[in-house]
Design a protein around this motif. Structure first.
Motif, PDB file in Angstrom:
ATOM      1  N   VAL A  24      54.734  29.511  40.724  1.00 38.41           N
ATOM      2  CA  VAL A  24      54.501  28.563  39.621  1.00 38.41           C
ATOM      3  C   VAL A  24      55.823  27.906  39.223  1.00 38.41           C
ATOM      4  N   PHE A  25      56.865  28.722  39.045  1.00 35.03           N
ATOM      5  CA  PHE A  25      58.172  28.168  38.677  1.00 35.03           C
ATOM      6  C   PHE A  25      58.736  27.309  39.798  1.00 35.03           C
ATOM      7  N   THR A  26      58.525  27.724  41.038  1.00 38.30           N
ATOM      8  CA  THR A  26      58.989  26.931  42.174  1.00 38.30           C
ATOM      9  C   THR A  26      58.325  25.561  42.170  1.00 38.30           C
ATOM     10  N   ALA A  27      57.026  25.526  41.917  1.00 35.26           N
ATOM     11  CA  ALA A  27      56.299  24.253  41.885  1.00 35.26           C
ATOM     12  C   ALA A  27      56.805  23.365  40.752  1.00 35.26           C
ATOM     13  N   PHE A  28      56.932  23.922  39.545  1.00 32.27           N
ATOM     14  CA  PHE A  28      57.436  23.131  38.430  1.00 32.27           C
ATOM     15  C   PHE A  28      58.850  22.638  38.711  1.00 32.27           C
ATOM     16  N   ASN A  29      59.726  23.522  39.183  1.00 29.85           N
ATOM     17  CA  ASN A  29      61.110  23.128  39.438  1.00 29.85           C
ATOM     18  C   ASN A  29      61.195  22.012  40.472  1.00 29.85           C
ATOM     19  N   THR A  30      60.400  22.124  41.537  1.00 27.22           N
ATOM     20  CA  THR A  30      60.379  21.104  42.580  1.00 27.22           C
ATOM     21  C   THR A  30      59.943  19.757  42.010  1.00 27.22           C
ATOM     22  N   LYS A  46      52.654  15.656  36.473  1.00 28.70           N
ATOM     23  CA  LYS A  46      51.209  15.665  36.254  1.00 28.70           C
ATOM     24  C   LYS A  46      50.653  17.051  36.543  1.00 28.70           C
ATOM     25  N   GLN A  47      49.711  17.471  35.714  1.00 32.40           N
ATOM     26  CA  GLN A  47      49.096  18.785  35.867  1.00 32.40           C
ATOM     27  C   GLN A  47      48.476  18.944  37.249  1.00 32.40           C
ATOM     28  N   LYS A  48      47.783  17.926  37.720  1.00 33.22           N
ATOM     29  CA  LYS A  48      47.121  18.028  39.026  1.00 33.22           C
ATOM     30  C   LYS A  48      48.132  18.211  40.152  1.00 33.22           C
ATOM     31  N   ASP A  49      49.314  17.613  40.001  1.00 32.47           N
ATOM     32  CA  ASP A  49      50.331  17.751  41.033  1.00 32.47           C
ATOM     33  C   ASP A  49      50.906  19.163  41.074  1.00 32.47           C
ATOM     34  N   VAL A  50      51.136  19.745  39.904  1.00 35.98           N
ATOM     35  CA  VAL A  50      51.689  21.106  39.893  1.00 35.98           C
ATOM     36  C   VAL A  50      50.658  22.111  40.397  1.00 35.98           C
ATOM     37  N   VAL A  51      49.400  21.923  40.050  1.00 37.43           N
ATOM     38  CA  VAL A  51      48.346  22.815  40.559  1.00 37.43           C
ATOM     39  C   VAL A  51      48.269  22.694  42.078  1.00 37.43           C
ATOM     40  N   SER A  52      48.291  21.483  42.581  1.00 42.67           N
ATOM     41  CA  SER A  52      48.240  21.250  44.016  1.00 42.67           C
ATOM     42  C   SER A  52      49.426  21.902  44.728  1.00 42.67           C
ATOM     43  N   GLU A  53      50.600  21.770  44.154  1.00 43.88           N
ATOM     44  CA  GLU A  53      51.819  22.350  44.726  1.00 43.88           C
ATOM     45  C   GLU A  53      51.744  23.879  44.774  1.00 43.88           C
ATOM     46  N   ILE A  54      51.247  24.478  43.713  1.00 41.28           N
ATOM     47  CA  ILE A  54      51.109  25.940  43.664  1.00 41.28           C
ATOM     48  C   ILE A  54      50.116  26.414  44.723  1.00 41.28           C
ATOM     49  N   VAL A  55      48.950  25.779  44.777  1.00 32.67           N
ATOM     50  CA  VAL A  55      47.900  26.171  45.721  1.00 32.67           C
ATOM     51  C   VAL A  55      48.381  25.979  47.161  1.00 32.67           C
ATOM     52  N   THR A  61      44.818  30.587  43.749  1.00 32.49           N
ATOM     53  CA  THR A  61      43.801  29.539  43.665  1.00 32.49           C
ATOM     54  C   THR A  61      43.931  28.782  42.340  1.00 32.49           C
ATOM     55  N   SER A  62      43.338  27.612  42.289  1.00 32.08           N
ATOM     56  CA  SER A  62      43.366  26.846  41.040  1.00 32.08           C
ATOM     57  C   SER A  62      42.642  27.603  39.928  1.00 32.08           C
ATOM     58  N   GLU A  63      41.589  28.334  40.285  1.00 28.93           N
ATOM     59  CA  GLU A  63      40.881  29.125  39.283  1.00 28.93           C
ATOM     60  C   GLU A  63      41.803  30.186  38.673  1.00 28.93           C
ATOM     61  N   GLU A  64      42.585  30.850  39.529  1.00 32.05           N
ATOM     62  CA  GLU A  64      43.530  31.855  39.038  1.00 32.05           C
ATOM     63  C   GLU A  64      44.587  31.225  38.126  1.00 32.05           C
ATOM     64  N   ILE A  65      45.036  30.043  38.484  1.00 33.58           N
ATOM     65  CA  ILE A  65      46.050  29.343  37.683  1.00 33.58           C
ATOM     66  C   ILE A  65      45.543  29.157  36.260  1.00 33.58           C
ATOM     67  N   PHE A  66      44.334  28.642  36.130  1.00 29.18           N
ATOM     68  CA  PHE A  66      43.782  28.370  34.794  1.00 29.18           C
ATOM     69  C   PHE A  66      43.315  29.637  34.084  1.00 29.18           C
ATOM     70  N   ASN A  67      42.688  30.537  34.804  1.00 25.89           N
ATOM     71  CA  ASN A  67      42.190  31.766  34.181  1.00 25.89           C
ATOM     72  C   ASN A  67      43.307  32.660  33.656  1.00 25.89           C
ATOM     73  N   ASN A  68      44.463  32.608  34.297  1.00 27.60           N
ATOM     74  CA  ASN A  68      45.584  33.467  33.912  1.00 27.60           C
ATOM     75  C   ASN A  68      46.642  32.757  33.074  1.00 27.60           C
ATOM     76  N   GLY A  69      46.406  31.490  32.743  1.00 29.34           N
ATOM     77  CA  GLY A  69      47.351  30.765  31.894  1.00 29.34           C
ATOM     78  C   GLY A  69      48.696  30.519  32.545  1.00 29.34           C
ATOM     79  N   TYR A  70      48.719  30.372  33.868  1.00 32.29           N
ATOM     80  CA  TYR A  70      49.984  30.191  34.568  1.00 32.29           C
ATOM     81  C   TYR A  70      50.687  28.875  34.246  1.00 32.29           C
ATOM     82  N   LEU A  71      49.979  27.926  33.665  1.00 33.11           N
ATOM     83  CA  LEU A  71      50.621  26.655  33.311  1.00 33.11           C
ATOM     84  C   LEU A  71      51.195  26.671  31.893  1.00 33.11           C
ATOM     85  N   ASP A  72      51.064  27.771  31.202  1.00 28.21           N
ATOM     86  CA  ASP A  72      51.601  27.886  29.839  1.00 28.21           C
ATOM     87  C   ASP A  72      53.085  28.234  29.903  1.00 28.21           C
ATOM     88  N   ILE A  73      53.874  27.290  30.354  1.00 28.68           N
ATOM     89  CA  ILE A  73      55.288  27.538  30.634  1.00 28.68           C
ATOM     90  C   ILE A  73      56.222  26.860  29.634  1.00 28.68           C
TER      91      ILE A  73
END
Length: 107
Positions: A24-30, A46-55, A61-73
Motif C-alpha cells: 500500500v505504501f509502495t503504491a502511494f509513494n510511487t 486518484k483512488q482508482k489508480d492507487v487501488v489498481s497499483e496495489i492489486v 484484492t480490491s475487496e481486501e483494500i476496502f474491507n481492511n481500511g488500507y487506504l486510511d493513510i
C-alpha cells in the motif's frame, strides 16, 4: 493487577501503520512521486489508480483494500510531513475520489 489503558493517538497511528501492508505504501509513494508537481509542491493521487497499483503489484484484492481500511493513510502521511486531503463526490456530484498531498505549509 494490570488494567487496560486507553490507546494514545501515537500508539493508534503506530498500530494502524503496522497493519497496512508495504504494498500500500509502495503504491502511494510511487504515485505521489509520479504525480508530484514541484511548482505547487503537491501531488494528486486518484483512488482508482492507487487501488489498481496495489492489486497489480501484490496479492491483495480490491475487496481486501476496502474491507481492511488500507487506504486510511492520511494520518500516517501527515506524520511524515504532508498535508493530506481526501475528497470524494457528494450527493449529485460525479468525479473520481482522490487524495491530495501537499508539502506542509503549502496552500
Amino acid at each position: 493487577m494490570n488494567k487496560v489503558k486507553p490507546i494514545t493517538p501515537e500508539e493508534a497511528c503506530k498500530v494502524k501503520k503496522e497493519n497496512i501492508p508495504d504494498a500500500v505504501f509502495t503504491a502511494f509513494n510511487t504515485l505521489i512521486a509520479k504525480n508530484f508537481d514541484s511548482k505547487y509542491s503537491a501531488a494528486v493521487v486518484k483512488q482508482k489508480d492507487v487501488v489498481s497499483e496495489i492489486v497489480k503489484n501484490s496479492d491483495i484484492t480490491s475487496e481486501e483494500i476496502f474491507n481492511n481500511g488500507y487506504l486510511d493513510i492520511e494520518g500516517i502521511y501527515r506524520k511524515a510531513g504532508w498535508s493530506v486531503k481526501y475528497d470524494k463526490p457528494g450527493y449529485n456530484e460525479s468525479y473520481e475520489p482522490f487524495f491530495e498531498f501537499k508539502k506542509v505549509n503549502q496552500r
